[in-house]
Design a protein around this motif. Structure first.
Motif, PDB file in Angstrom:
ATOM      1  N   MET A   1       0.850  -1.199   0.000  1.00 24.32           N
ATOM      2  CA  MET A   1       0.000   0.000   0.000  1.00 24.32           C
ATOM      3  C   MET A   1       0.887   1.251   0.000  1.00 24.32           C
ATOM      4  SD  MET A   1      -2.969   1.069   2.732  1.00 24.32           S
ATOM      5  CE  MET A   1      -3.883   2.589   2.534  1.00 24.32           C
ATOM      6  N   PRO A   2       0.607   2.200  -0.925  1.00 27.63           N
ATOM      7  CA  PRO A   2       1.448   3.403  -1.002  1.00 27.63           C
ATOM      8  C   PRO A   2       1.428   4.190   0.310  1.00 27.63           C
ATOM      9  CG  PRO A   2       0.000   3.219  -2.926  1.00 27.63           C
ATOM     10  CD  PRO A   2      -0.458   2.196  -1.936  1.00 27.63           C
ATOM     11  N   VAL A   3       2.583   4.708   0.674  1.00 30.46           N
ATOM     12  CA  VAL A   3       2.703   5.524   1.874  1.00 30.46           C
ATOM     13  C   VAL A   3       2.534   6.987   1.502  1.00 30.46           C
ATOM     14  CG1 VAL A   3       4.231   6.189   3.768  1.00 30.46           C
ATOM     15  CG2 VAL A   3       4.267   3.832   2.903  1.00 30.46           C
ATOM     16  N   ASP A   4       1.676   7.699   2.251  1.00 28.14           N
ATOM     17  CA  ASP A   4       1.465   9.118   1.975  1.00 28.14           C
ATOM     18  C   ASP A   4       2.771   9.891   2.089  1.00 28.14           C
ATOM     19  OD1 ASP A   4      -1.203   8.710   1.562  1.00 28.14           O
ATOM     20  OD2 ASP A   4      -1.851   9.475   3.525  1.00 28.14           O
ATOM     21  N   TRP A   5       2.860  10.935   1.311  1.00 29.60           N
ATOM     22  CA  TRP A   5       4.037  11.801   1.375  1.00 29.60           C
ATOM     23  C   TRP A   5       4.014  12.592   2.676  1.00 29.60           C
ATOM     24  CZ3 TRP A   5       7.206  13.772  -3.068  1.00 29.60           C
ATOM     25  CH2 TRP A   5       7.196  12.888  -4.150  1.00 29.60           C
ATOM     26  N   SER A   6       5.167  12.744   3.275  1.00 28.02           N
ATOM     27  CA  SER A   6       5.276  13.542   4.497  1.00 28.02           C
ATOM     28  C   SER A   6       5.314  15.026   4.139  1.00 28.02           C
ATOM     29  CB  SER A   6       6.554  13.172   5.255  1.00 28.02           C
ATOM     30  OG  SER A   6       7.704  13.579   4.513  1.00 28.02           O
ATOM     31  N   ASP A   7       5.111  15.879   5.142  1.00 23.35           N
ATOM     32  CA  ASP A   7       5.197  17.318   4.908  1.00 23.35           C
ATOM     33  C   ASP A   7       6.580  17.696   4.393  1.00 23.35           C
ATOM     34  OD1 ASP A   7       2.601  17.727   5.696  1.00 23.35           O
ATOM     35  OD2 ASP A   7       3.097  18.435   7.719  1.00 23.35           O
ATOM     36  N   GLU A   8       7.620  17.047   4.924  1.00 21.75           N
ATOM     37  CA  GLU A   8       8.985  17.354   4.487  1.00 21.75           C
ATOM     38  C   GLU A   8       9.187  16.988   3.014  1.00 21.75           C
ATOM     39  OE1 GLU A   8       8.157  15.689   7.206  1.00 21.75           O
ATOM     40  OE2 GLU A   8       8.732  17.143   8.766  1.00 21.75           O
ATOM     41  N   GLN A   9       8.636  15.850   2.596  1.00 17.21           N
ATOM     42  CA  GLN A   9       8.749  15.457   1.198  1.00 17.21           C
ATOM     43  C   GLN A   9       7.954  16.394   0.293  1.00 17.21           C
ATOM     44  OE1 GLN A   9       7.424  11.376   1.696  1.00 17.21           O
ATOM     45  NE2 GLN A   9       9.508  10.589   1.383  1.00 17.21           N
ATOM     46  N   ASN A  10       6.758  16.749   0.738  1.00 17.89           N
ATOM     47  CA  ASN A  10       5.950  17.698  -0.041  1.00 17.89           C
ATOM     48  C   ASN A  10       6.652  19.042  -0.168  1.00 17.89           C
ATOM     49  OD1 ASN A  10       3.682  16.154  -0.756  1.00 17.89           O
ATOM     50  ND2 ASN A  10       2.695  16.522   1.221  1.00 17.89           N
ATOM     51  N   ASP A  11       7.207  19.527   0.926  1.00 18.03           N
ATOM     52  CA  ASP A  11       7.913  20.813   0.877  1.00 18.03           C
ATOM     53  C   ASP A  11       9.092  20.755  -0.090  1.00 18.03           C
ATOM     54  OD1 ASP A  11       6.205  22.067   2.656  1.00 18.03           O
ATOM     55  OD2 ASP A  11       7.466  21.676   4.415  1.00 18.03           O
ATOM     56  N   ALA A  12       9.792  19.618  -0.096  1.00 22.27           N
ATOM     57  CA  ALA A  12      10.956  19.472  -0.977  1.00 22.27           C
ATOM     58  C   ALA A  12      10.545  19.497  -2.443  1.00 22.27           C
ATOM     59  CB  ALA A  12      11.697  18.181  -0.653  1.00 22.27           C
ATOM     60  N   ILE A  13       9.476  18.781  -2.780  1.00 24.78           N
ATOM     61  CA  ILE A  13       9.102  18.728  -4.199  1.00 24.78           C
ATOM     62  C   ILE A  13       8.481  20.046  -4.656  1.00 24.78           C
ATOM     63  CG2 ILE A  13       6.743  17.789  -4.038  1.00 24.78           C
ATOM     64  CD1 ILE A  13       7.664  15.875  -6.379  1.00 24.78           C
ATOM     65  N   VAL A  14       7.777  20.739  -3.755  1.00 24.15           N
ATOM     66  CA  VAL A  14       7.209  22.035  -4.113  1.00 24.15           C
ATOM     67  C   VAL A  14       8.319  23.055  -4.355  1.00 24.15           C
ATOM     68  CG1 VAL A  14       5.887  23.998  -3.212  1.00 24.15           C
ATOM     69  CG2 VAL A  14       4.978  21.670  -3.006  1.00 24.15           C
ATOM     70  N   ALA A  15       9.337  23.074  -3.484  1.00 26.06           N
ATOM     71  CA  ALA A  15      10.464  23.989  -3.680  1.00 26.06           C
ATOM     72  C   ALA A  15      11.176  23.676  -4.995  1.00 26.06           C
ATOM     73  CB  ALA A  15      11.433  23.876  -2.511  1.00 26.06           C
ATOM     74  N   ASP A  16      11.337  22.398  -5.302  1.00 21.55           N
ATOM     75  CA  ASP A  16      11.976  21.998  -6.559  1.00 21.55           C
ATOM     76  C   ASP A  16      11.134  22.445  -7.750  1.00 21.55           C
ATOM     77  OD1 ASP A  16      13.979  20.194  -8.058  1.00 21.55           O
ATOM     78  OD2 ASP A  16      12.036  19.400  -8.687  1.00 21.55           O
ATOM     79  N   TYR A  17       9.825  22.297  -7.643  1.00 24.00           N
ATOM     80  CA  TYR A  17       8.931  22.679  -8.738  1.00 24.00           C
ATOM     81  C   TYR A  17       9.045  24.180  -9.023  1.00 24.00           C
ATOM     82  CZ  TYR A  17       4.675  22.906 -11.581  1.00 24.00           C
ATOM     83  OH  TYR A  17       3.785  23.095 -12.613  1.00 24.00           O
ATOM     84  N   PHE A  18       9.026  24.990  -7.969  1.00 26.65           N
ATOM     85  CA  PHE A  18       9.112  26.437  -8.186  1.00 26.65           C
ATOM     86  C   PHE A  18      10.465  26.839  -8.751  1.00 26.65           C
ATOM     87  CE2 PHE A  18       5.269  26.846  -5.594  1.00 26.65           C
ATOM     88  CZ  PHE A  18       4.621  27.874  -6.267  1.00 26.65           C
ATOM     89  N   ALA A  19      11.520  26.117  -8.385  1.00 22.82           N
ATOM     90  CA  ALA A  19      12.836  26.402  -8.973  1.00 22.82           C
ATOM     91  C   ALA A  19      12.795  26.183 -10.481  1.00 22.82           C
ATOM     92  CB  ALA A  19      13.894  25.518  -8.325  1.00 22.82           C
ATOM     93  N   MET A  20      12.124  25.109 -10.911  1.00 22.24           N
ATOM     94  CA  MET A  20      11.978  24.866 -12.349  1.00 22.24           C
ATOM     95  C   MET A  20      11.040  25.883 -12.992  1.00 22.24           C
ATOM     96  SD  MET A  20      11.915  20.693 -12.845  1.00 22.24           S
ATOM     97  CE  MET A  20      10.592  20.360 -11.660  1.00 22.24           C
ATOM     98  N   LEU A  21       9.983  26.249 -12.284  1.00 17.88           N
ATOM     99  CA  LEU A  21       9.000  27.176 -12.835  1.00 17.88           C
ATOM    100  C   LEU A  21       9.621  28.544 -13.130  1.00 17.88           C
ATOM    101  CD1 LEU A  21       6.101  27.805 -13.647  1.00 17.88           C
ATOM    102  CD2 LEU A  21       5.567  28.218 -11.228  1.00 17.88           C
ATOM    103  N   VAL A  22      10.503  28.993 -12.253  1.00 19.99           N
ATOM    104  CA  VAL A  22      11.195  30.265 -12.495  1.00 19.99           C
ATOM    105  C   VAL A  22      11.967  30.200 -13.801  1.00 19.99           C
ATOM    106  CG1 VAL A  22      13.049  31.767 -11.699  1.00 19.99           C
ATOM    107  CG2 VAL A  22      11.333  30.958 -10.079  1.00 19.99           C
ATOM    108  N   HIS A  23      12.702  29.097 -14.010  1.00 16.97           N
ATOM    109  CA  HIS A  23      13.454  28.934 -15.260  1.00 16.97           C
ATOM    110  C   HIS A  23      12.511  28.854 -16.455  1.00 16.97           C
ATOM    111  CE1 HIS A  23      17.320  28.635 -13.395  1.00 16.97           C
ATOM    112  NE2 HIS A  23      17.018  27.546 -12.712  1.00 16.97           N
ATOM    113  N   ASP A  24      11.386  28.170 -16.283  1.00 16.69           N
ATOM    114  CA  ASP A  24      10.441  27.984 -17.375  1.00 16.69           C
ATOM    115  C   ASP A  24       9.839  29.321 -17.806  1.00 16.69           C
ATOM    116  OD1 ASP A  24       9.067  25.549 -18.778  1.00 16.69           O
ATOM    117  OD2 ASP A  24       7.444  26.961 -18.377  1.00 16.69           O
ATOM    118  N   ILE A  25       9.439  30.139 -16.850  1.00 16.06           N
ATOM    119  CA  ILE A  25       8.818  31.427 -17.159  1.00 16.06           C
ATOM    120  C   ILE A  25       9.808  32.369 -17.837  1.00 16.06           C
ATOM    121  CG2 ILE A  25       7.851  33.535 -16.130  1.00 16.06           C
ATOM    122  CD1 ILE A  25       6.499  31.788 -14.048  1.00 16.06           C
ATOM    123  N   THR A  26      11.041  32.353 -17.364  1.00 26.28           N
ATOM    124  CA  THR A  26      12.047  33.289 -17.876  1.00 26.28           C
ATOM    125  C   THR A  26      12.810  32.757 -19.086  1.00 26.28           C
ATOM    126  OG1 THR A  26      13.644  32.455 -16.247  1.00 26.28           O
ATOM    127  CG2 THR A  26      12.360  34.393 -15.638  1.00 26.28           C
TER     128      THR A  26
END
Length: 276
Positions: A1-26
């Motif tokens: 059974m899949p284990v839910d993502w922890s807050d720390e994991q969610n925070d890490a992937i969200v920060a990574d996503y925004f780092a890519m998004l900045v590059h994508d927009i610019t």
């Protein structure tokens, strides 16, 4: 059974996503595969799980009325904890909303007319399946109020509509009218119930209230009693210009009175007076 993502994991992937998004927009190059590999090592999740979670972040941002990375198509079966993680990131980076809104448009874009399409209420396409989920996210986090309070976004949107109106009249050979467009909210204040006084080609008024968002065309917006009163008082001349996808490729549609024919209006602000 899949284990839910922890807050720390969610925070890490969200920060990574925004780092890519900045590059994508610019328009800066970046490697999605490289970001994925670094996250695998950091949070212990497999490549496919991280890829899908990035798509979940896109869906959350869509619900929050923000731009997202087109290469990560929104996937909408996300956990509520991921929404919380995205909101946490935005709360920690309040400057995020300003650069995207206030970034100068290119000189070419400023001189061109906008793409004006039909409003969602006039589209032949049915609402997307995820519309209720997106609306629930927008309501919970009051996306309409956030956009309304973002002065940089509002001003930039009004400037873009001014440029569009001027370009439209110049293209029609009405330089005389183009020279008399008035930025009412900037010059005279907010009391008129509209932001811009422009003109149709025949010289009749176009009293334009501008509502701007970085989100998709169904992102909710706020409208004041004064603006509603103006729409009724100037029914033949007043219109609401909804400017969306502003951070990337601004597009717009017009709503004409009565607004109830296009949107559901809900009372959200009340005036409080003290008891005698």
């Amino acid at each position: 059974m899949p284990v839910d993502w922890s807050d720390e994991q969610n925070d890490a992937i969200v920060a990574d996503y925004f780092a890519m998004l900045v590059h994508d927009i610019t328009g800066q190059p970046y490697s999605k595969a490289g970001h994925n590999r670094l996250l695998q090592a950091a949070i212990g999740r497999p490549r496919g799980s991280i890829e899908y979670k990035h798509q979940n972040v896109s869906a959350v941002l869509k619900g929050l009325g923000e731009t997202w990375i087109p290469g990560y198509k929104p996937a909408f079966n996300f956990q509520a904890s991921l929404v919380d993680a995205v909101v946490r990131w935005l709360d920690r980076h309040p400057e995020w909303l300003v650069p995207a809104a206030a970034r100068p448009q290119s000189a070419l874009q400023e001189k061109t007319m906008l793409w004006i399409g039909p409003p969602p209420s006039h589209s032949n396409a049915p609402p997307p399946d995820e519309i209720e989920q997106m609306a629930a996210v927008a309501r919970k986090h009051d996306v309409a109020q956030r956009d309304a309070q973002n002065r940089a976004l509002g001003r930039a949107g009004e400037e873009r509509i001014l440029a569009h109106e001027r370009a439209s009249l110049l293209a029609a050979g009405r330089t005389d009218l183009a020279n008399h467009i008035r930025w009412v909210s900037h010059v005279d204040g907010d009391g008129a119930g509209y932001d811009i006084r422009s003109f149709d080609v025949d010289g009749s008024d176009r009293l334009i209230e501008v509502k701007t968002t970085n989100g998709w065309e169904r992102t909710p917006f706020q409208i004041t009693r004064n603006e509603l009163a103006a729409s009724d008082r100037h029914r033949n001349d007043w219109l609401l210009m909804r400017l969306w996808n502003f951070a990337r490729e601004p597009r717009a549609f017009e709503l004409r009175p009565p607004l109830e024919a296009h949107v559901s209006l809900m009372e959200s602000v009340y005036r409080a007076s003290f008891l005698p």
